[in-house]
Design an enzyme around this catalytic site. Structure first.
Site, mmCIF file in Angstrom:
data_model
loop_
_atom_site.group_PDB
_atom_site.id
_atom_site.type_symbol
_atom_site.label_atom_id
_atom_site.label_comp_id
_atom_site.label_asym_id
_atom_site.label_seq_id
_atom_site.Cartn_x
_atom_site.Cartn_y
_atom_site.Cartn_z
ATOM 1 N N ASP A 197 -1.146 1.371 -4.084
ATOM 2 C CA ASP A 197 -2.052 0.394 -4.691
ATOM 3 C C ASP A 197 -3.393 1.006 -5.061
ATOM 4 O O ASP A 197 -4.314 0.300 -5.457
ATOM 5 C CB ASP A 197 -2.237 -0.828 -3.788
ATOM 6 C CG ASP A 197 -2.980 -0.522 -2.496
ATOM 7 O OD1 ASP A 197 -2.897 0.629 -2.015
ATOM 8 O OD2 ASP A 197 -3.629 -1.434 -1.946
ATOM 9 N N SER A 229 0.812 -1.209 0.000
ATOM 10 C CA SER A 229 0.000 0.000 0.000
ATOM 11 C C SER A 229 0.850 1.265 0.000
ATOM 12 O O SER A 229 1.597 1.520 -0.928
ATOM 13 C CB SER A 229 -0.964 -0.045 1.187
ATOM 14 O OG SER A 229 -1.943 0.952 1.083
ATOM 15 N N ASP A 232 -5.916 2.285 -3.515
ATOM 16 C CA ASP A 232 -7.171 2.078 -2.806
ATOM 17 C C ASP A 232 -7.499 3.252 -1.893
ATOM 18 O O ASP A 232 -8.521 3.241 -1.214
ATOM 19 C CB ASP A 232 -7.167 0.761 -2.022
ATOM 20 C CG ASP A 232 -6.180 0.747 -0.861
ATOM 21 O OD1 ASP A 232 -5.319 1.650 -0.785
ATOM 22 O OD2 ASP A 232 -6.260 -0.185 -0.029
ATOM 23 N N ASP A 276 -2.383 6.354 -3.516
ATOM 24 C CA ASP A 276 -1.246 5.688 -2.880
ATOM 25 C C ASP A 276 -0.776 4.548 -3.778
ATOM 26 O O ASP A 276 -1.236 4.394 -4.907
ATOM 27 C CB ASP A 276 -1.590 5.207 -1.468
ATOM 28 C CG ASP A 276 -2.559 4.032 -1.456
ATOM 29 O OD1 ASP A 276 -3.274 3.848 -2.456
ATOM 30 O OD2 ASP A 276 -2.607 3.305 -0.448
#
Length: 452
Positions: free
Chosen positions: A246, A103, A248, A244
Protein backbone atom coordinates in the site's frame (compact mmCIF):
# COMPACT_ATOMS: atom_id res chain seq x y z
CA UNK A 1 -11.82 3.12 26.98
CA UNK A 2 -13.61 0.00 25.81
CA UNK A 3 -11.38 -2.88 24.82
CA UNK A 4 -10.82 -3.42 21.10
CA UNK A 5 -10.94 -6.97 19.79
CA UNK A 6 -11.67 -6.45 16.08
CA UNK A 7 -9.15 -3.68 15.45
CA UNK A 8 -5.41 -4.31 15.74
CA UNK A 9 -2.46 -1.93 15.56
CA UNK A 10 -3.34 -0.94 12.00
CA UNK A 11 -7.06 -1.37 11.48
CA UNK A 12 -8.92 -4.61 10.88
CA UNK A 13 -7.01 -7.40 9.18
CA UNK A 14 -7.46 -11.09 8.39
CA UNK A 15 -7.77 -13.76 5.73
CA UNK A 16 -10.01 -12.68 2.86
CA UNK A 17 -13.54 -14.14 2.91
CA UNK A 18 -13.01 -15.39 6.46
CA UNK A 19 -14.11 -13.46 9.53
CA UNK A 20 -13.56 -10.62 10.01
CA UNK A 21 -12.65 -10.01 6.36
CA UNK A 22 -16.04 -11.00 4.94
CA UNK A 23 -18.42 -8.94 2.84
CA UNK A 24 -20.98 -9.02 5.66
CA UNK A 25 -18.59 -7.67 8.29
CA UNK A 26 -17.24 -5.06 5.87
CA UNK A 27 -20.79 -3.82 5.25
CA UNK A 28 -21.43 -3.57 8.99
CA UNK A 29 -18.12 -1.75 9.57
CA UNK A 30 -19.20 0.73 6.90
CA UNK A 31 -22.51 1.29 8.66
CA UNK A 32 -20.91 1.70 12.09
CA UNK A 33 -18.06 3.95 10.96
CA UNK A 34 -20.43 6.01 8.84
CA UNK A 35 -22.78 6.52 11.78
CA UNK A 36 -19.90 7.53 14.07
CA UNK A 37 -18.26 10.01 11.68
CA UNK A 38 -21.42 11.48 10.17
CA UNK A 39 -21.29 14.82 11.97
CA UNK A 40 -22.92 18.14 11.00
CA UNK A 41 -25.72 19.11 8.63
CA UNK A 42 -23.74 18.91 5.36
CA UNK A 43 -23.95 16.14 2.78
CA UNK A 44 -21.72 13.40 4.20
CA UNK A 45 -18.96 11.80 2.14
CA UNK A 46 -16.50 8.92 2.49
CA UNK A 47 -13.60 8.15 0.15
CA UNK A 48 -12.56 4.53 -0.41
CA UNK A 49 -9.23 3.40 -1.85
CA UNK A 50 -7.71 -0.05 -2.15
CA UNK A 51 -4.59 -1.92 -3.14
CA UNK A 52 -4.50 -4.57 -5.87
CA UNK A 53 -5.68 -7.68 -4.00
CA UNK A 54 -8.33 -9.85 -5.61
CA UNK A 55 -10.49 -9.59 -2.49
CA UNK A 56 -10.69 -5.83 -2.91
CA UNK A 57 -13.39 -6.46 -5.51
CA UNK A 58 -15.47 -8.06 -2.74
CA UNK A 59 -14.76 -5.65 0.11
CA UNK A 60 -15.02 -2.37 -1.80
CA UNK A 61 -18.72 -2.72 -2.78
CA UNK A 62 -19.57 -4.17 0.64
CA UNK A 63 -18.10 -1.17 2.44
CA UNK A 64 -19.74 1.19 -0.04
CA UNK A 65 -23.12 -0.44 0.59
CA UNK A 66 -22.70 0.00 4.33
CA UNK A 67 -21.91 3.70 4.03
CA UNK A 68 -24.68 4.32 1.49
CA UNK A 69 -27.19 2.61 3.79
CA UNK A 70 -26.54 5.17 6.55
CA UNK A 71 -26.82 8.12 4.16
CA UNK A 72 -23.21 8.75 3.15
CA UNK A 73 -22.05 9.47 -0.39
CA UNK A 74 -19.13 7.31 -1.51
CA UNK A 75 -16.18 8.39 -3.68
CA UNK A 76 -14.35 5.37 -5.11
CA UNK A 77 -10.64 5.88 -5.82
CA UNK A 78 -9.59 2.44 -7.03
CA UNK A 79 -5.98 1.26 -6.50
CA UNK A 80 -4.09 4.06 -4.76
CA UNK A 81 -1.49 4.29 -1.95
CA UNK A 82 -2.66 4.61 1.64
CA UNK A 83 -1.16 8.12 2.04
CA UNK A 84 -3.07 9.20 -1.07
CA UNK A 85 -6.33 8.16 0.59
CA UNK A 86 -5.42 10.20 3.68
CA UNK A 87 -4.56 13.20 1.50
CA UNK A 88 -7.74 12.98 -0.58
CA UNK A 89 -9.88 12.60 2.54
CA UNK A 90 -8.74 16.07 3.55
CA UNK A 91 -8.71 17.52 0.03
CA UNK A 92 -12.28 16.43 -0.70
CA UNK A 93 -13.48 17.58 2.75
CA UNK A 94 -14.75 14.07 3.38
CA UNK A 95 -16.00 12.89 6.76
CA UNK A 96 -14.08 9.64 6.54
CA UNK A 97 -11.43 7.85 4.49
CA UNK A 98 -11.07 4.09 4.05
CA UNK A 99 -8.15 2.10 2.69
CA UNK A 100 -8.71 -1.57 1.85
CA UNK A 101 -5.32 -3.21 2.27
CA UNK A 102 -3.29 -5.67 4.29
CA UNK A 103 -0.14 -3.65 3.61
CA UNK A 104 2.88 -5.98 3.36
CA UNK A 105 0.91 -9.21 3.96
CA UNK A 106 0.38 -11.80 1.17
CA UNK A 107 -2.60 -11.51 -1.17
CA UNK A 108 -4.71 -14.00 0.85
CA UNK A 109 -5.06 -11.36 3.58
CA UNK A 110 -6.84 -8.05 3.47
CA UNK A 111 -7.69 -5.27 5.87
CA UNK A 112 -9.53 -2.02 6.48
CA UNK A 113 -7.83 1.19 7.64
CA UNK A 114 -9.96 4.16 8.66
CA UNK A 115 -9.05 7.86 8.55
CA UNK A 116 -10.88 10.79 10.10
CA UNK A 117 -11.71 14.03 8.25
CA UNK A 118 -8.29 15.42 9.21
CA UNK A 119 -6.53 12.58 7.37
CA UNK A 120 -5.25 10.93 10.54
CA UNK A 121 -6.00 7.33 11.46
CA UNK A 122 -8.83 6.90 13.93
CA UNK A 123 -7.91 6.75 17.60
CA UNK A 124 -8.19 3.64 19.75
CA UNK A 125 -11.28 5.18 21.38
CA UNK A 126 -13.00 5.74 18.05
CA UNK A 127 -12.25 2.20 16.93
CA UNK A 128 -13.61 0.87 20.22
CA UNK A 129 -16.80 2.88 19.66
CA UNK A 130 -17.19 1.33 16.20
CA UNK A 131 -16.81 -2.13 17.74
CA UNK A 132 -19.46 -1.28 20.33
CA UNK A 133 -21.85 -0.24 17.56
CA UNK A 134 -21.22 -3.55 15.79
CA UNK A 135 -21.95 -5.46 18.98
CA UNK A 136 -25.08 -3.51 19.95
CA UNK A 137 -26.89 -3.58 16.63
CA UNK A 138 -27.18 -1.18 13.71
CA UNK A 139 -30.82 -1.48 12.71
CA UNK A 140 -31.78 1.90 14.12
CA UNK A 141 -29.12 3.73 12.12
CA UNK A 142 -30.32 2.96 8.59
CA UNK A 143 -31.24 5.95 6.41
CA UNK A 144 -34.70 6.31 4.91
CA UNK A 145 -35.32 5.50 1.22
CA UNK A 146 -34.90 9.14 0.15
CA UNK A 147 -31.82 9.74 2.33
CA UNK A 148 -29.58 6.98 0.96
CA UNK A 149 -26.13 7.94 -0.26
CA UNK A 150 -24.77 7.76 -3.80
CA UNK A 151 -21.52 6.41 -5.23
CA UNK A 152 -19.20 7.72 -7.94
CA UNK A 153 -15.63 7.24 -9.09
CA UNK A 154 -12.97 9.96 -8.96
CA UNK A 155 -11.22 9.74 -12.31
CA UNK A 156 -8.21 11.99 -11.65
CA UNK A 157 -7.15 10.74 -8.21
CA UNK A 158 -3.82 9.35 -9.47
CA UNK A 159 -2.87 12.67 -11.01
CA UNK A 160 -3.82 14.58 -7.88
CA UNK A 161 -1.55 12.40 -5.74
CA UNK A 162 1.32 12.57 -8.24
CA UNK A 163 1.26 16.38 -8.12
CA UNK A 164 0.96 16.37 -4.33
CA UNK A 165 4.03 14.16 -3.91
CA UNK A 166 6.05 16.15 -6.45
CA UNK A 167 5.26 19.35 -4.53
CA UNK A 168 7.33 18.05 -1.59
CA UNK A 169 10.49 17.87 -3.75
CA UNK A 170 12.53 21.11 -3.68
CA UNK A 171 11.84 23.41 -6.61
CA UNK A 172 14.85 23.87 -8.84
CA UNK A 173 16.07 20.32 -8.29
CA UNK A 174 15.63 17.53 -10.80
CA UNK A 175 16.56 13.87 -10.94
CA UNK A 176 18.21 14.08 -14.34
CA UNK A 177 21.21 11.78 -14.62
CA UNK A 178 19.94 9.41 -11.92
CA UNK A 179 18.97 5.86 -12.81
CA UNK A 180 16.48 4.51 -10.26
CA UNK A 181 15.03 1.03 -9.80
CA UNK A 182 11.52 1.30 -8.35
CA UNK A 183 9.79 -1.82 -7.01
CA UNK A 184 6.06 -1.24 -6.54
CA UNK A 185 5.34 -4.72 -5.10
CA UNK A 186 2.57 -5.22 -7.70
CA UNK A 187 0.66 -3.02 -5.30
CA UNK A 188 -1.17 0.26 -4.91
CA UNK A 189 1.65 2.49 -6.24
CA UNK A 190 2.23 0.60 -9.48
CA UNK A 191 0.98 3.54 -11.54
CA UNK A 192 1.94 6.58 -9.47
CA UNK A 193 5.47 5.79 -8.22
CA UNK A 194 7.15 5.37 -11.64
CA UNK A 195 5.25 8.43 -12.90
CA UNK A 196 6.49 10.69 -10.07
CA UNK A 197 10.13 9.70 -10.56
CA UNK A 198 9.93 9.99 -14.34
CA UNK A 199 8.27 13.41 -14.24
CA UNK A 200 11.06 14.66 -11.97
CA UNK A 201 13.60 13.65 -14.59
CA UNK A 202 14.90 10.25 -13.51
CA UNK A 203 15.57 7.29 -15.75
CA UNK A 204 13.48 4.55 -14.17
CA UNK A 205 13.69 0.78 -14.15
CA UNK A 206 10.24 -0.31 -12.90
CA UNK A 207 9.61 -3.73 -11.37
CA UNK A 208 6.56 -5.07 -9.54
CA UNK A 209 4.20 -3.07 -11.77
CA UNK A 210 2.02 -5.83 -13.25
CA UNK A 211 -0.55 -6.70 -10.55
CA UNK A 212 -2.88 -9.62 -11.22
CA UNK A 213 -4.74 -9.71 -7.90
CA UNK A 214 -2.64 -12.52 -6.44
CA UNK A 215 0.98 -11.35 -6.80
CA UNK A 216 1.02 -8.36 -4.45
CA UNK A 217 4.17 -8.48 -2.25
CA UNK A 218 5.11 -11.87 -3.75
CA UNK A 219 8.91 -12.02 -3.83
CA UNK A 220 9.02 -8.25 -4.28
CA UNK A 221 8.50 -4.99 -2.44
CA UNK A 222 9.96 -3.68 0.79
CA UNK A 223 9.79 -7.02 2.63
CA UNK A 224 11.38 -8.97 -0.23
CA UNK A 225 14.01 -6.54 -1.43
CA UNK A 226 16.48 -9.01 -2.94
CA UNK A 227 15.13 -8.55 -6.47
CA UNK A 228 15.43 -4.77 -6.18
CA UNK A 229 19.00 -4.99 -4.90
CA UNK A 230 20.02 -7.42 -7.64
CA UNK A 231 18.37 -5.27 -10.31
CA UNK A 232 20.19 -2.14 -9.09
CA UNK A 233 23.56 -3.85 -9.46
CA UNK A 234 22.70 -5.45 -12.80
CA UNK A 235 21.35 -2.23 -14.28
CA UNK A 236 24.10 -0.02 -12.89
CA UNK A 237 21.48 2.10 -11.15
CA UNK A 238 22.19 4.85 -8.65
CA UNK A 239 19.48 3.87 -6.17
CA UNK A 240 16.75 1.32 -5.55
CA UNK A 241 13.35 2.16 -4.06
CA UNK A 242 11.09 -0.66 -2.78
CA UNK A 243 7.57 0.08 -1.58
CA UNK A 244 5.17 -2.29 0.12
CA UNK A 245 1.69 -3.24 -1.06
CA UNK A 246 0.00 0.00 0.00
CA UNK A 247 3.11 2.20 -0.38
CA UNK A 248 3.12 3.61 3.14
CA UNK A 249 6.59 2.21 3.78
CA UNK A 250 9.85 2.13 1.84
CA UNK A 251 13.32 0.62 1.97
CA UNK A 252 16.17 1.65 -0.30
CA UNK A 253 19.38 0.18 -1.59
CA UNK A 254 22.53 1.97 -2.72
CA UNK A 255 24.37 1.52 -6.01
CA UNK A 256 26.26 -1.46 -4.55
CA UNK A 257 23.04 -3.29 -3.66
CA UNK A 258 23.31 -2.69 0.10
CA UNK A 259 19.94 -2.38 1.84
CA UNK A 260 19.03 0.82 3.71
CA UNK A 261 16.27 0.64 6.33
CA UNK A 262 14.00 3.18 7.97
CA UNK A 263 16.43 3.94 10.80
CA UNK A 264 19.04 5.23 8.35
CA UNK A 265 16.38 7.27 6.56
CA UNK A 266 15.28 8.87 9.85
CA UNK A 267 18.91 9.68 10.67
CA UNK A 268 19.56 11.24 7.26
CA UNK A 269 16.36 13.28 7.09
CA UNK A 270 16.58 14.31 10.75
CA UNK A 271 20.17 15.53 10.42
CA UNK A 272 19.43 17.41 7.19
CA UNK A 273 16.30 19.03 8.58
CA UNK A 274 18.19 20.09 11.70
CA UNK A 275 20.87 21.75 9.57
CA UNK A 276 18.18 23.46 7.50
CA UNK A 277 16.41 24.67 10.64
CA UNK A 278 13.17 22.87 9.81
CA UNK A 279 13.24 20.01 12.35
CA UNK A 280 10.71 20.50 15.13
CA UNK A 281 10.49 19.02 18.61
CA UNK A 282 14.23 18.74 19.17
CA UNK A 283 14.45 15.21 17.82
CA UNK A 284 12.81 12.30 16.07
CA UNK A 285 10.03 9.87 17.05
CA UNK A 286 10.59 6.15 16.45
CA UNK A 287 9.43 2.88 17.99
CA UNK A 288 10.94 0.45 20.44
CA UNK A 289 12.23 -1.54 17.43
CA UNK A 290 14.61 1.16 16.20
CA UNK A 291 18.31 0.42 16.52
CA UNK A 292 20.26 1.70 19.48
CA UNK A 293 22.77 3.03 16.97
CA UNK A 294 20.15 5.53 15.76
CA UNK A 295 19.61 6.75 19.31
CA UNK A 296 23.36 7.23 19.83
CA UNK A 297 23.75 9.02 16.49
CA UNK A 298 20.94 11.44 17.25
CA UNK A 299 22.37 12.13 20.69
CA UNK A 300 25.71 13.05 19.11
CA UNK A 301 23.78 15.43 16.85
CA UNK A 302 22.15 17.03 19.88
CA UNK A 303 18.80 15.43 19.12
CA UNK A 304 16.50 13.22 21.19
CA UNK A 305 14.92 9.93 20.16
CA UNK A 306 11.42 9.49 21.55
CA UNK A 307 10.25 5.86 21.44
CA UNK A 308 6.68 4.60 21.12
CA UNK A 309 5.01 1.19 20.85
CA UNK A 310 5.22 -0.45 17.43
CA UNK A 311 2.82 0.99 14.86
CA UNK A 312 3.03 4.17 12.82
CA UNK A 313 -0.25 5.37 14.36
CA UNK A 314 1.47 5.58 17.77
CA UNK A 315 4.41 7.41 16.20
CA UNK A 316 1.99 9.93 14.70
CA UNK A 317 0.06 10.34 17.96
CA UNK A 318 3.28 11.16 19.83
CA UNK A 319 4.40 13.54 17.09
CA UNK A 320 1.12 15.43 17.30
CA UNK A 321 1.08 15.51 21.09
CA UNK A 322 4.68 16.66 21.53
CA UNK A 323 5.26 18.86 18.48
CA UNK A 324 7.59 16.69 16.38
CA UNK A 325 7.48 16.82 12.57
CA UNK A 326 9.55 13.71 11.79
CA UNK A 327 9.02 10.14 12.92
CA UNK A 328 8.94 6.61 11.65
CA UNK A 329 9.79 2.97 12.00
CA UNK A 330 12.76 0.80 11.17
CA UNK A 331 10.46 -1.08 8.78
CA UNK A 332 10.29 1.99 6.55
CA UNK A 333 7.22 3.94 7.67
CA UNK A 334 8.45 7.53 7.52
CA UNK A 335 6.04 10.23 8.68
CA UNK A 336 6.75 13.87 7.79
CA UNK A 337 3.95 15.96 9.22
CA UNK A 338 4.96 19.06 7.27
CA UNK A 339 3.65 17.20 4.22
CA UNK A 340 1.26 14.44 5.28
CA UNK A 341 -0.60 12.71 8.07
CA UNK A 342 0.67 9.15 7.73
CA UNK A 343 3.65 7.17 6.45
CA UNK A 344 4.45 7.82 2.78
CA UNK A 345 7.11 5.67 1.15
CA UNK A 346 7.34 7.65 -2.06
CA UNK A 347 7.58 10.98 -0.30
CA UNK A 348 10.34 9.66 1.97
CA UNK A 349 12.27 8.40 -1.06
CA UNK A 350 12.12 11.90 -2.55
CA UNK A 351 13.72 13.35 0.59
CA UNK A 352 16.63 10.96 0.13
CA UNK A 353 16.86 11.70 -3.59
CA UNK A 354 16.95 15.41 -2.79
CA UNK A 355 19.99 14.76 -0.59
CA UNK A 356 21.65 12.73 -3.36
CA UNK A 357 21.19 15.59 -5.82
CA UNK A 358 22.38 18.23 -3.33
CA UNK A 359 25.48 16.33 -2.19
CA UNK A 360 26.39 14.88 -5.60
CA UNK A 361 27.87 11.78 -3.98
CA UNK A 362 27.05 8.07 -4.41
CA UNK A 363 24.15 6.68 -2.40
CA UNK A 364 26.56 4.36 -0.57
CA UNK A 365 28.18 7.44 0.97
CA UNK A 366 25.09 9.60 1.51
CA UNK A 367 23.05 6.80 3.12
CA UNK A 368 25.79 5.48 5.42
CA UNK A 369 24.73 7.78 8.22
CA UNK A 370 25.47 5.69 11.32
CA UNK A 371 26.74 2.23 12.19
CA UNK A 372 23.91 0.12 13.63
CA UNK A 373 24.50 -2.21 16.54
CA UNK A 374 24.14 -5.91 15.75
CA UNK A 375 20.41 -6.55 15.92
CA UNK A 376 18.45 -9.74 15.33
CA UNK A 377 14.70 -10.10 14.98
CA UNK A 378 13.00 -13.48 14.75
CA UNK A 379 9.30 -14.24 14.46
CA UNK A 380 7.75 -17.29 16.10
CA UNK A 381 4.39 -18.33 14.63
CA UNK A 382 1.83 -19.19 17.32
CA UNK A 383 -1.34 -19.76 15.27
CA UNK A 384 -4.08 -21.29 17.39
CA UNK A 385 -2.61 -20.01 20.66
CA UNK A 386 -3.09 -16.82 22.64
CA UNK A 387 0.25 -14.95 22.37
CA UNK A 388 -0.38 -13.23 25.69
CA UNK A 389 -0.75 -16.57 27.46
CA UNK A 390 2.48 -17.82 25.91
CA UNK A 391 4.34 -14.68 26.98
CA UNK A 392 2.99 -15.18 30.52
CA UNK A 393 4.24 -18.79 30.62
CA UNK A 394 6.75 -19.14 33.53
CA UNK A 395 9.34 -20.88 31.35
CA UNK A 396 9.16 -18.11 28.77
CA UNK A 397 9.42 -15.47 31.49
CA UNK A 398 12.51 -17.18 32.91
CA UNK A 399 14.12 -17.36 29.46
CA UNK A 400 13.50 -13.65 28.91
CA UNK A 401 14.95 -12.78 32.30
CA UNK A 402 18.00 -14.91 31.59
CA UNK A 403 18.48 -13.18 28.23
CA UNK A 404 18.36 -9.76 29.83
CA UNK A 405 20.95 -10.89 32.34
CA UNK A 406 23.30 -12.12 29.60
CA UNK A 407 23.10 -8.79 27.76
CA UNK A 408 23.99 -7.18 31.09
CA UNK A 409 22.95 -3.64 30.20
CA UNK A 410 25.01 -3.63 27.00
CA UNK A 411 22.04 -3.96 24.69
CA UNK A 412 18.26 -4.27 24.47
CA UNK A 413 15.82 -7.15 24.49
CA UNK A 414 12.24 -6.81 23.27
CA UNK A 415 9.58 -9.53 23.10
CA UNK A 416 6.10 -8.62 21.89
CA UNK A 417 3.13 -10.08 20.07
CA UNK A 418 2.41 -8.86 16.56
CA UNK A 419 -0.61 -6.62 16.18
CA UNK A 420 -1.35 -7.87 12.65
CA UNK A 421 -0.32 -11.55 12.49
CA UNK A 422 -0.28 -14.63 14.82
CA UNK A 423 3.37 -14.06 15.69
CA UNK A 424 5.56 -13.35 18.68
CA UNK A 425 8.50 -11.16 17.75
CA UNK A 426 11.81 -11.57 19.57
CA UNK A 427 14.39 -8.82 19.08
CA UNK A 428 17.77 -8.33 20.71
CA UNK A 429 20.66 -6.00 19.99
CA UNK A 430 24.05 -5.40 21.54
CA UNK A 431 27.74 -4.99 20.87
CA UNK A 432 28.41 -8.77 20.71
CA UNK A 433 26.71 -10.22 17.61
CA UNK A 434 27.26 -13.85 18.65
CA UNK A 435 25.74 -13.23 22.07
CA UNK A 436 22.73 -11.50 20.51
CA UNK A 437 22.13 -14.53 18.27
CA UNK A 438 22.39 -16.92 21.22
CA UNK A 439 19.95 -14.92 23.34
CA UNK A 440 17.36 -14.71 20.54
CA UNK A 441 17.74 -18.38 19.64
CA UNK A 442 17.31 -19.56 23.22
CA UNK A 443 14.19 -17.48 23.81
CA UNK A 444 12.61 -18.51 20.50
CA UNK A 445 13.19 -22.18 21.33
CA UNK A 446 11.34 -21.82 24.64
CA UNK A 447 8.45 -19.95 22.96
CA UNK A 448 8.17 -22.67 20.29
CA UNK A 449 8.00 -25.32 23.00
CA UNK A 450 5.36 -23.38 24.94
CA UNK A 451 3.20 -23.00 21.81
CA UNK A 452 3.09 -26.71 20.95
Amino acid sequence: MAKRTLFGTDGVRGTANREPMTADTALRIGMAAGHLLRNGDHRHTVVIGKDTRLSGYMLEPALAAGFISVGMDVVLLGPLPTPAVAMLTRSLRADLGVMITASHNPFQDNGIKLFGPDGYKLSDDQEATIEALLDNGLEGHRAGPTALGKARRLDDCNGRYVEFVKSTFPRGRRLEGLRIVVDCAHGAAYRVAPKVLWELGATIVPIGVTPDGTNINKDCGSLHSRVMCETVVREGADLGVALDGDADRVVLCDEKGALVDGDQLLALIGRNWKRAGTLQGGGVVATVMSNLGLERFLKDEGLALARTPVGDRYVVEHMRAEGYNLGGEQSGHIVMSDFGTTGDGLMAALQVLSALVAEDRPASEVLDVFTPLPQLLRNVRVAGHDPRAILADPQVARAVSAGEGRLNGGGRLLIRKSGTEPLIRVMAEGEDEALVAQVVGDICAVIETASQ
